[in-house]
Design a protein around this motif. Structure first.
Motif, PDB file in Angstrom:
ATOM      1  N   GLN A 124       5.132   3.479 -14.448  1.00  0.00           N
ATOM      2  CA  GLN A 124       5.554   2.274 -15.171  1.00  0.00           C
ATOM      3  C   GLN A 124       4.351   1.432 -15.596  1.00  0.00           C
ATOM      4  OE1 GLN A 124       8.407   0.626 -12.404  1.00  0.00           O
ATOM      5  NE2 GLN A 124      10.030   1.937 -13.249  1.00  0.00           N
ATOM      6  N   ALA A 125       4.581   0.587 -16.594  1.00  0.00           N
ATOM      7  CA  ALA A 125       3.493  -0.206 -17.185  1.00  0.00           C
ATOM      8  C   ALA A 125       2.839  -1.142 -16.167  1.00  0.00           C
ATOM      9  CB  ALA A 125       4.024  -0.998 -18.369  1.00  0.00           C
ATOM     10  N   SER A 126       3.572  -1.506 -15.108  1.00  0.00           N
ATOM     11  CA  SER A 126       3.037  -2.439 -14.111  1.00  0.00           C
ATOM     12  C   SER A 126       2.042  -1.777 -13.147  1.00  0.00           C
ATOM     13  CB  SER A 126       4.194  -3.017 -13.296  1.00  0.00           C
ATOM     14  OG  SER A 126       4.886  -1.952 -12.663  1.00  0.00           O
ATOM     15  N   ALA A 127       1.878  -0.461 -13.220  1.00  0.00           N
ATOM     16  CA  ALA A 127       1.056   0.269 -12.245  1.00  0.00           C
ATOM     17  C   ALA A 127      -0.397  -0.179 -12.271  1.00  0.00           C
ATOM     18  CB  ALA A 127       1.140   1.766 -12.518  1.00  0.00           C
ATOM     19  N   VAL A 128      -0.991  -0.351 -11.079  1.00  0.00           N
ATOM     20  CA  VAL A 128      -2.405  -0.723 -10.945  1.00  0.00           C
ATOM     21  C   VAL A 128      -3.147   0.347 -10.144  1.00  0.00           C
ATOM     22  CG1 VAL A 128      -4.016  -2.413  -9.957  1.00  0.00           C
ATOM     23  CG2 VAL A 128      -1.949  -3.197 -11.132  1.00  0.00           C
ATOM     24  N   ASP A 129      -2.677   0.604  -8.918  1.00  0.00           N
ATOM     25  CA  ASP A 129      -3.332   1.557  -8.023  1.00  0.00           C
ATOM     26  C   ASP A 129      -2.367   2.687  -7.667  1.00  0.00           C
ATOM     27  OD1 ASP A 129      -5.797   0.389  -7.845  1.00  0.00           O
ATOM     28  OD2 ASP A 129      -5.601  -0.296  -5.760  1.00  0.00           O
ATOM     29  N   VAL A 130      -2.956   3.843  -7.348  1.00  0.00           N
ATOM     30  CA  VAL A 130      -2.156   4.956  -6.833  1.00  0.00           C
ATOM     31  C   VAL A 130      -2.646   5.217  -5.413  1.00  0.00           C
ATOM     32  CG1 VAL A 130      -1.434   7.350  -7.163  1.00  0.00           C
ATOM     33  CG2 VAL A 130      -1.926   5.905  -9.163  1.00  0.00           C
ATOM     34  N   VAL A 131      -1.739   5.049  -4.437  1.00  0.00           N
ATOM     35  CA  VAL A 131      -2.115   5.178  -3.025  1.00  0.00           C
ATOM     36  C   VAL A 131      -1.786   6.584  -2.543  1.00  0.00           C
ATOM     37  CG1 VAL A 131      -1.927   4.134  -0.731  1.00  0.00           C
ATOM     38  CG2 VAL A 131      -1.420   2.766  -2.776  1.00  0.00           C
ATOM     39  N   PHE A 132      -2.761   7.182  -1.849  1.00  0.00           N
ATOM     40  CA  PHE A 132      -2.600   8.534  -1.307  1.00  0.00           C
ATOM     41  C   PHE A 132      -2.560   8.414   0.209  1.00  0.00           C
ATOM     42  CE2 PHE A 132      -4.426   8.764  -5.474  1.00  0.00           C
ATOM     43  CZ  PHE A 132      -3.761   9.824  -6.074  1.00  0.00           C
ATOM     44  N   TRP A 133      -1.467   8.892   0.812  1.00  0.00           N
ATOM     45  CA  TRP A 133      -1.272   8.765   2.257  1.00  0.00           C
ATOM     46  C   TRP A 133      -1.540  10.093   2.949  1.00  0.00           C
ATOM     47  CZ3 TRP A 133      -0.163   4.052   4.466  1.00  0.00           C
ATOM     48  CH2 TRP A 133       0.223   3.037   3.590  1.00  0.00           C
ATOM     49  N   GLY A 134      -2.292  10.036   4.046  1.00  0.00           N
ATOM     50  CA  GLY A 134      -2.573  11.230   4.832  1.00  0.00           C
ATOM     51  C   GLY A 134      -1.618  11.324   6.019  1.00  0.00           C
ATOM     52  N   ALA A 135      -1.535  12.509   6.631  1.00  0.00           N
ATOM     53  CA  ALA A 135      -0.634  12.715   7.774  1.00  0.00           C
ATOM     54  C   ALA A 135      -1.287  12.285   9.087  1.00  0.00           C
ATOM     55  CB  ALA A 135      -0.241  14.189   7.862  1.00  0.00           C
ATOM     56  N   ASP A 136      -2.604  12.107   9.096  1.00  0.00           N
ATOM     57  CA  ASP A 136      -3.300  11.753  10.338  1.00  0.00           C
ATOM     58  C   ASP A 136      -3.128  10.271  10.632  1.00  0.00           C
ATOM     59  OD1 ASP A 136      -4.790  11.434   7.946  1.00  0.00           O
ATOM     60  OD2 ASP A 136      -6.693  11.376   9.032  1.00  0.00           O
ATOM     61  N   ARG A 137      -3.007   9.946  11.918  1.00  0.00           N
ATOM     62  CA  ARG A 137      -2.763   8.564  12.335  1.00  0.00           C
ATOM     63  C   ARG A 137      -3.630   8.210  13.536  1.00  0.00           C
ATOM     64  NH1 ARG A 137       1.850   6.457  10.672  1.00  0.00           N
ATOM     65  NH2 ARG A 137       1.924   4.966  12.382  1.00  0.00           N
ATOM     66  N   GLY A 138      -3.866   6.908  13.687  1.00  0.00           N
ATOM     67  CA  GLY A 138      -4.594   6.454  14.864  1.00  0.00           C
ATOM     68  C   GLY A 138      -4.909   4.982  14.729  1.00  0.00           C
ATOM     69  N   SER A 139      -5.718   4.471  15.661  1.00  0.00           N
ATOM     70  CA  SER A 139      -6.070   3.056  15.599  1.00  0.00           C
ATOM     71  C   SER A 139      -7.585   2.916  15.557  1.00  0.00           C
ATOM     72  CB  SER A 139      -5.490   2.324  16.802  1.00  0.00           C
ATOM     73  OG  SER A 139      -5.942   2.933  17.987  1.00  0.00           O
ATOM     74  N   GLU A 140      -8.031   1.720  15.263  1.00  0.00           N
ATOM     75  CA  GLU A 140      -9.459   1.403  15.237  1.00  0.00           C
ATOM     76  C   GLU A 140      -9.672   0.210  16.161  1.00  0.00           C
ATOM     77  OE1 GLU A 140     -12.088   2.634  13.381  1.00  0.00           O
ATOM     78  OE2 GLU A 140     -11.095   3.925  11.884  1.00  0.00           O
ATOM     79  N   ALA A 141     -10.919  -0.008  16.578  1.00  0.00           N
ATOM     80  CA  ALA A 141     -11.214  -1.098  17.513  1.00  0.00           C
ATOM     81  C   ALA A 141     -10.688  -2.440  17.003  1.00  0.00           C
ATOM     82  CB  ALA A 141     -12.721  -1.177  17.747  1.00  0.00           C
ATOM     83  N   ASP A 142     -10.759  -2.669  15.703  1.00  0.00           N
ATOM     84  CA  ASP A 142     -10.285  -3.939  15.146  1.00  0.00           C
ATOM     85  C   ASP A 142      -8.921  -3.782  14.452  1.00  0.00           C
ATOM     86  OD1 ASP A 142     -11.228  -2.389  13.110  1.00  0.00           O
ATOM     87  OD2 ASP A 142     -12.377  -3.979  12.121  1.00  0.00           O
ATOM     88  N   HIS A 143      -8.211  -2.691  14.776  1.00  0.00           N
ATOM     89  CA  HIS A 143      -6.855  -2.473  14.233  1.00  0.00           C
ATOM     90  C   HIS A 143      -6.112  -1.586  15.229  1.00  0.00           C
ATOM     91  CE1 HIS A 143      -3.551  -1.383  11.630  1.00  0.00           C
ATOM     92  NE2 HIS A 143      -4.011  -2.172  10.683  1.00  0.00           N
TER      93      HIS A 143
END
Ligand SMILES: Nc1nc2c(c(=O)[nH]1)N[C@H]1C(S)=C(S)[C@@H](COP(=O)(O)O)O[C@H]1N2
Ligand SMILES: [Mo]
Length: 391
Positions: A124-143
């Motif tokens: 659609q005309a409103s599109a700005v970014d295309v996000v690609f999601w991976g199957a890997d998951r986890g956390s980070e020290a600040d998240h």
């Protein structure tokens, strides 16, 4: 030759480098190709899995792996470099994976242009970014909240004919470390953009604010409004001296310098060498192809008569005239480390036998396969070897 292995920087998750000192060919053998994982490799996707394109699209569309395999493919040769490559050379030290020079490789990638799927779904005309999601998951020290790995491309880059959903690397099905069954390949952009183990594509009407887009893999940039924070994107121009190694002991006479140079979305136009701390520069010989996305091999025959300590520098220039800098710009933080790094060597008065060089046939094979499969460039695959005996 294949006895060589990736150099492990961290074991869990795997972060390991291409053994650059052993590189002899234009294409990096897959078992050598660096691995950059934020989390553990995810378990293989279930058999009923479908790749879904959703968000700001006219109709949500889904593809099974078999349906994807039936779509028209494209092959792109491309250098992938981690934005943190070379971080261990920064002074003072910057936190993050302490990469040497080897978070880089060059491979042949085959897959379906993302554009094909986006067009089927109807962006659609409103599109700005295309996000690609991976199957890997986890956390980070600040998240601490577990999250999936995700990165976005601006719509224009996602729609580029060379941006692929890659299923093969160097002609073979992707292996688990490199994103099986499907990864994104955003040619000429830092590796972080090329999301592995792809599960979902989402078109959004604003700039993506995910963790690896807005907290990590960001740099600062000077603009007319001051300094702003932006995600790392297309790759800088850079070269690397692969041989001789740092602190090598050479002899007087002719010594061959060998390396690679790349310019992201642009081809390399020139590589220059200095053996006197940057006072004088001479052109290296570029070997084989110079194409956008791909690194170029180069060599330089250095005549040295006086024993002593020397520092070797290489400097790449891209086709539009971007020049590899001599210093790291502090605004880049721990990313885009592309300054010319001096390689100290010692020259002794005794002549020494040179190390062995690559087999010219290997290189020629790589180049010819590029010429056959890639029709975008008028290619001249005639090789030139300054020394006449391969690289
Ligand atoms: N899903 C997912 N994709 C990912 C990553 C990751 O950790 N998870 N790492 C990114 C980074 S930072 C880089 S440099 C490249 C590395 O690709 P490679 O491991 O195939 O060399 O993958 C990118 N894609
Ligand atoms: Mo990376």
């Amino acid at each position: 030759m294949m006895a060589e292995q990736r150099r492990v920087v961290t074991a869990t998750p795997e972060n390991s480098e291409t053994p650059l000192a052993s590189v002899r060919s234009w294409v990096t053998p897959t078992p050598w190709f660096f691995v950059r994982n934020h989390f553990e490799v995810p378990s293989p996707i279930p058999a009923d899995w479908r790749l879904r394109v959703e968000g700001c699209v006219d109709h949500v569309a889904e593809w099974t792996l078999d349906e994807l395999a039936a779509l028209p493919e494209r092959t792109v040769f491309c250098t992938l470099e981690c934005a943190g490559n070379g971080r261990s050379f920064l002074q003072p030290c910057v936190p993050g994976v302490q990469w040497g020079a080897g978070a880089i490789g060059h491979a042949e990638w085959t897959g379906i242009p993302v554009r094909h799927l986006l067009e089927k779904a109807g962006v659609q005309a409103s599109a700005v970014d295309v996000v690609f999601w991976g199957a890997d998951r986890g956390s980070e020290a600040d998240h601490l909240e577990p999250m999936a790995f995700a990165r976005a491309l601006p719509l224009a880059k996602a729609m580029d004919a060379d941006t692929l959903l890659a299923t093969r690397m160097n002609g073979e099905i992707l292996d688990a470390s490199h994103g099986y069954p499907i990864r994104l390949l955003a040619p000429g952009w830092y590796g972080v953009a090329s999301v592995k183990w792809l599960t979902r594509i989402e078109v959004i009407d604003r700039s993506f604010q995910g963790y690896y887009q807005s907290k990590k893999y960001v740099i600062q940039r000077r603009t007319s409004r001051g300094v702003e924070t932006v995600p790392v994107g297309s790759m800088a121009v850079k070269s690397e001296i692969l041989r001789p190694a740092s602190d090598a002991v050479l002899g007087v006479g002719t010594n061959r310098l060998f390396g690679v140079a790349w310019g992201g979305e642009e081809a390399v136009a020139r590589v220059e060498i200095s053996t006197d701390n940057g006072k004088n520069w001479n052109d290296a010989e570029l070997m084989g192809l110079r194409a956008p996305y791909s690194w170029t091999l180069w060599e330089y025959l250095w005549e040295v008569a006086v024993p002593g300590s020397y520092s070797l520098l290489a400097r790449a220039v891209s086709t539009s005239g971007r020049v590899q800098p001599s210093e790291h710009d502090p605004l880049l933080g721990g990313y885009m480390i592309h300054f010319s790094r001096p390689i100290p060597v010692r020259v002794e008065s005794a002549r020494r036998t040179q190390e062995t060089w690559a087999d010219a046939d290997t290189l020629l094979y790589d180049m010819n396969s590029f010429a056959e499969e890639n029709t975008r460039f008028p290619l001249d695959v005639e090789m030139q070897f300054a020394g006449g005996e391969g690289i």
